[in-house]
Structures are given as structure tokens and as C-alpha cells.
Design a protein around this motif. Structure first.
Motif, mmCIF file in Angstrom:
data_model
loop_
_atom_site.group_PDB
_atom_site.id
_atom_site.type_symbol
_atom_site.label_atom_id
_atom_site.label_comp_id
_atom_site.label_asym_id
_atom_site.label_seq_id
_atom_site.Cartn_x
_atom_site.Cartn_y
_atom_site.Cartn_z
ATOM 1 N N ARG A 16 27.876 18.062 -25.822
ATOM 2 C CA ARG A 16 28.213 17.151 -25.599
ATOM 3 C C ARG A 16 29.766 17.315 -27.056
ATOM 4 O O ARG A 16 28.748 18.470 -27.384
ATOM 5 N N THR A 66 27.698 8.606 -29.653
ATOM 6 C CA THR A 66 29.145 8.868 -28.987
ATOM 7 C C THR A 66 29.517 10.497 -29.337
ATOM 8 O O THR A 66 29.956 10.927 -30.104
ATOM 9 N N VAL A 102 32.309 13.533 -25.753
ATOM 10 C CA VAL A 102 32.883 13.661 -24.931
ATOM 11 C C VAL A 102 31.841 14.594 -23.853
ATOM 12 O O VAL A 102 31.235 15.941 -24.797
ATOM 13 N N THR A 144 33.579 13.542 -19.177
ATOM 14 C CA THR A 144 32.923 12.264 -19.729
ATOM 15 C C THR A 144 33.045 11.467 -21.027
ATOM 16 O O THR A 144 32.118 11.830 -21.573
ATOM 17 N N GLN A 145 34.153 10.447 -21.212
ATOM 18 C CA GLN A 145 33.986 9.687 -22.395
ATOM 19 C C GLN A 145 32.465 9.036 -22.934
ATOM 20 O O GLN A 145 32.835 8.133 -22.108
ATOM 21 N N THR A 163 31.116 5.712 -25.718
ATOM 22 C CA THR A 163 31.383 5.766 -27.125
ATOM 23 C C THR A 163 30.218 4.748 -27.052
ATOM 24 O O THR A 163 29.770 3.952 -26.403
#
Length: 115
Positions: free
Chosen positions: A38, A90, A92, A109-110, A112
Motif C-alpha cells: 500500500r 487509507t 492505494v 485500488t483505493q 479510504t
């Protein structure tokens, strides 16, 4: 052609859950350990979780006990189940082989997490 396609991200409240999926080319999935990585805004990309061909797993301390990585060899897919999400999760999220190969990075893939 090597492909790694991540999906499953979204917006979730703190304490919630998400399951990420990464569909991989059979040519690399069947021969490699896989990892989820990430990258948060303004930070370097970091390794989150690893799964070997033999399904041994390893996790970053920050996610241990909350995230689970597993693989479905029949579907050439690796998953990341994320529970008890925190705002600091949080980022990507990307998958790659382990150790990562520069040319294999996908779009990610994001994820949040709102407080």
C-alpha cells in the motif's frame, strides 16, 4: 503477458471491513509468493502482507490481527480481507509478487477509511 488487476477498494467507516482481490496471470501466480502493498499520500509504498506458495503468511505489525491474506490457486487470485479498519489504513493498495517486480505494478485500488 503479465497482469495483476486489483479490485474491491472503496470508502468505509472506521471499524468496517473490505475484501480486496487481485487477479493474476497464471504464469506468475503459480510460481511466486504474492504480496499486498500500500501507498498512502506522501509516503513510500510499504509491504502489508505476504503469502507463499505453501500458504505461509506474514504481516506488517500495523495490520497484524486485522488483515488476512489468502490465495485461491484455482482462480489465480489473491485476497486481502481487512477488518477493523482505521483511518491510517487509507491508501492505494497494490498486489505484486514477493519480492516485488517493478514491471508488474498495476493501477491499484483505493481504500479510504473515514473517522
Amino acid at each position: 503477458q503479465v497482469q495483476l488487476v486489483e479490485s474491491g477498494g472503496g470508502l468505509v467507516q472506521a471499524g468496517g471491513s473490505l475484501k480486496l482481490s487481485c487477479a493474476a496471470s497464471r504464469s506468475i501466480f503459480s510460481r511466486n509468493a504474492m504480496g499486498w502493498y500500500r501507498q498512502a499520500p506522501g509516503k513510500q509504498r510499504e509491504l502489508v502482507a505476504t503469502i507463499t506458495l505453501g500458504t505461509n503468511t506474514n504481516y506488517a505489525d500495523s495490520v497484524k490481527g486485522r488483515f488476512t491474506i489468502y490465495r485461491d490457486n484455482a482462480k489465480n487470485t489473491v485476497y486481502l480481507q481487512m477488518n477493523s479498519l482505521k483511518p491510517e489504513d487509507t491508501a492505494v493498495y497494490y498486489c505484486n509478487v514477493r519480492p516485488a517486480v517493478q514491471g508488474y505494478w498495476g493501477q491499484g485500488t483505493q481504500v479510504t477509511v473515514s473517522s
